[in-house]
Design an enzyme around this catalytic site. Sequence first.
Site, PDB file in Angstrom:
ATOM      1  N   HIS A  60       4.323  -4.742  10.662  1.00 12.74           N
ATOM      2  CA  HIS A  60       4.595  -4.064  11.926  1.00 12.74           C
ATOM      3  C   HIS A  60       4.762  -4.794  13.235  1.00 12.74           C
ATOM      4  O   HIS A  60       4.329  -5.841  13.059  1.00 12.74           O
ATOM      5  CB  HIS A  60       3.705  -3.038  12.357  1.00 12.74           C
ATOM      6  CG  HIS A  60       3.717  -1.820  11.408  1.00 12.74           C
ATOM      7  ND1 HIS A  60       4.423  -0.488  11.685  1.00 12.74           N
ATOM      8  CD2 HIS A  60       3.059  -1.518  10.327  1.00 12.74           C
ATOM      9  CE1 HIS A  60       4.362   0.095  10.717  1.00 12.74           C
ATOM     10  NE2 HIS A  60       3.409  -0.345   9.996  1.00 12.74           N
ATOM     11  N   HIS A 112       1.272   3.896   1.657  1.00 13.54           N
ATOM     12  CA  HIS A 112       2.023   4.602   2.993  1.00 13.54           C
ATOM     13  C   HIS A 112       3.522   5.026   2.946  1.00 13.54           C
ATOM     14  O   HIS A 112       4.247   4.057   2.614  1.00 13.54           O
ATOM     15  CB  HIS A 112       1.696   4.049   4.400  1.00 13.54           C
ATOM     16  CG  HIS A 112       0.007   4.419   4.658  1.00 13.54           C
ATOM     17  ND1 HIS A 112      -0.888   3.609   5.486  1.00 13.54           N
ATOM     18  CD2 HIS A 112      -0.742   5.452   4.262  1.00 13.54           C
ATOM     19  CE1 HIS A 112      -2.052   4.171   5.774  1.00 13.54           C
ATOM     20  NE2 HIS A 112      -1.989   5.014   4.801  1.00 13.54           N
ATOM     21  N   ASP A 150       5.673   4.552   5.087  1.00 11.71           N
ATOM     22  CA  ASP A 150       6.353   3.499   5.873  1.00 11.71           C
ATOM     23  C   ASP A 150       6.571   2.186   4.982  1.00 11.71           C
ATOM     24  O   ASP A 150       7.240   1.190   5.569  1.00 11.71           O
ATOM     25  CB  ASP A 150       6.243   3.283   7.157  1.00 11.71           C
ATOM     26  CG  ASP A 150       4.765   2.914   7.365  1.00 11.71           C
ATOM     27  OD1 ASP A 150       3.989   3.437   6.726  1.00 11.71           O
ATOM     28  OD2 ASP A 150       4.674   1.853   8.255  1.00 11.71           O
ATOM     29  N   HIS A 151       6.031   2.225   3.696  1.00 11.94           N
ATOM     30  CA  HIS A 151       5.939   0.944   2.965  1.00 11.94           C
ATOM     31  C   HIS A 151       6.546   1.461   1.587  1.00 11.94           C
ATOM     32  O   HIS A 151       6.763   0.411   0.767  1.00 11.94           O
ATOM     33  CB  HIS A 151       4.507   0.573   3.048  1.00 11.94           C
ATOM     34  CG  HIS A 151       3.955   0.118   4.244  1.00 11.94           C
ATOM     35  ND1 HIS A 151       3.990  -1.116   4.776  1.00 11.94           N
ATOM     36  CD2 HIS A 151       3.476   0.866   5.282  1.00 11.94           C
ATOM     37  CE1 HIS A 151       3.353  -1.118   5.837  1.00 11.94           C
ATOM     38  NE2 HIS A 151       3.281  -0.050   6.326  1.00 11.94           N
ATOM     39  N   ASP A 174      -0.344  -3.812   6.089  1.00 10.16           N
ATOM     40  CA  ASP A 174      -1.055  -3.416   7.461  1.00 10.16           C
ATOM     41  C   ASP A 174      -2.491  -3.884   7.465  1.00 10.16           C
ATOM     42  O   ASP A 174      -3.249  -3.031   8.034  1.00 10.16           O
ATOM     43  CB  ASP A 174      -0.956  -1.760   7.379  1.00 10.16           C
ATOM     44  CG  ASP A 174       0.380  -1.324   7.616  1.00 10.16           C
ATOM     45  OD1 ASP A 174       1.320  -2.336   8.143  1.00 10.16           O
ATOM     46  OD2 ASP A 174       0.418  -0.106   7.818  1.00 10.16           O
ATOM     47  N   HIS A 185      -7.625  -0.609   5.410  1.00  2.03           N
ATOM     48  CA  HIS A 185      -6.704   0.425   5.913  1.00  2.03           C
ATOM     49  C   HIS A 185      -6.329   1.342   5.099  1.00  2.03           C
ATOM     50  O   HIS A 185      -6.319   2.691   5.285  1.00  2.03           O
ATOM     51  CB  HIS A 185      -5.220  -0.568   6.142  1.00  2.03           C
ATOM     52  CG  HIS A 185      -4.024   0.219   6.585  1.00  2.03           C
ATOM     53  ND1 HIS A 185      -4.077   0.780   7.842  1.00  2.03           N
ATOM     54  CD2 HIS A 185      -3.014   0.587   6.171  1.00  2.03           C
ATOM     55  CE1 HIS A 185      -2.935   1.562   8.035  1.00  2.03           C
ATOM     56  NE2 HIS A 185      -2.054   1.246   6.897  1.00  2.03           N
ATOM     57  N   HIS A 234       0.784  -1.324  -0.061  1.00  5.64           N
ATOM     58  CA  HIS A 234       0.097  -0.072  -0.089  1.00  5.64           C
ATOM     59  C   HIS A 234       0.813   1.362  -0.115  1.00  5.64           C
ATOM     60  O   HIS A 234       2.309   1.182   0.133  1.00  5.64           O
ATOM     61  CB  HIS A 234      -1.118  -0.031   1.173  1.00  5.64           C
ATOM     62  CG  HIS A 234      -0.546  -0.017   2.559  1.00  5.64           C
ATOM     63  ND1 HIS A 234       0.333  -0.987   3.037  1.00  5.64           N
ATOM     64  CD2 HIS A 234      -0.607   1.190   3.479  1.00  5.64           C
ATOM     65  CE1 HIS A 234       0.686  -0.474   4.278  1.00  5.64           C
ATOM     66  NE2 HIS A 234       0.104   0.712   4.512  1.00  5.64           N
TER      67      HIS A 234
HETATM   68 FE    FE Z   1       2.624   0.617   8.173  1.00 10.48          FE
HETATM   69 ZN    ZN Z   2       0.055   1.703   6.501  1.00 11.50          ZN
END
Ligand code: FE
Ligand code: ZN
Length: 265
Positions: A181, A68, A70-71, A143, A124, A66
């Site tokens: 995570h 985001h 942090d991805h 996530d 999400h 996805h």
């Molecule tokens: Fe994340």
């Molecule tokens: Zn995420």
Amino acid sequence: MSIDAMAGDASGLQVHQFRSLDDNYGYLIRDRETGACAAVDTPSADDIVEALASTGWQLDFIFNTHHHEDHTGGNLELKAATGCKIIGPRADAERIPGIDIAVGEGDVVSLGRLRARVLDTPGHTRGHIVYVFDADDAIFTGDTLFSMGCGRLFEGTPAQMWDSLQKLMPLPAQTRVYCAHEYTQKNGRFALGLEPNNRHLLARMSEVDQLCSLDMPTVPSTMGLERLTNPFLRPDSPELQASLGLAGAALVDVLAETRRRRNEF
Ligand code: FE
Ligand code: ZN
């Protein structure tokens, strides 16, 4: 900080798992036969470059779950450095930096001789996907599904998340769940508040507390364990429903209330 979680000898899927950023997991995955290698998400280009150096693997692909940061934060730097191809969710293609191949439900992604089924799992984010390596008993859930938890509903509804989780629930019990995570201990404490008499949860939490005290990963989990302990897969649990004051309620309403309470936990 890096650990190796190698699949059994019968599997061609090699997994190199490492921590990244505050609480993310990075994954390099590789086909043992051909050497084809992918990063599942790119929390940090530096950490992935270091993981490539320590394994000696060469990056061919990025599999994004996805959009985001942090991805996908390492996408462009890694693509420039390695020439890798980036695969990501069709429903969010415009938000995946450097995307080359957009995929969605029903598509099959190849990594050398390995095959991953793509499932759309919105909730999400609106364009979240997961990668299911059926023959290798592994799933990369980003996530969407965490160990004893699920992602926050930033761009989707409880009904969408429940649909998404229901797609994962039939996977074989031995399927290893590689989530993005390390939230397991907090998720488990929350879960115990809802199902204090769930003996599987009690056993899992004593194991998790032990691992965390040693600063060891609690991931991967398995689908079998998740079905027994994850409150977001258990809206039909009478104890959980009673804890929420929702005995006999629609499962999607139980899931919505579980998610709402987890946000405040
Ligand atoms: Fe994340
Ligand atoms: Zn995420």
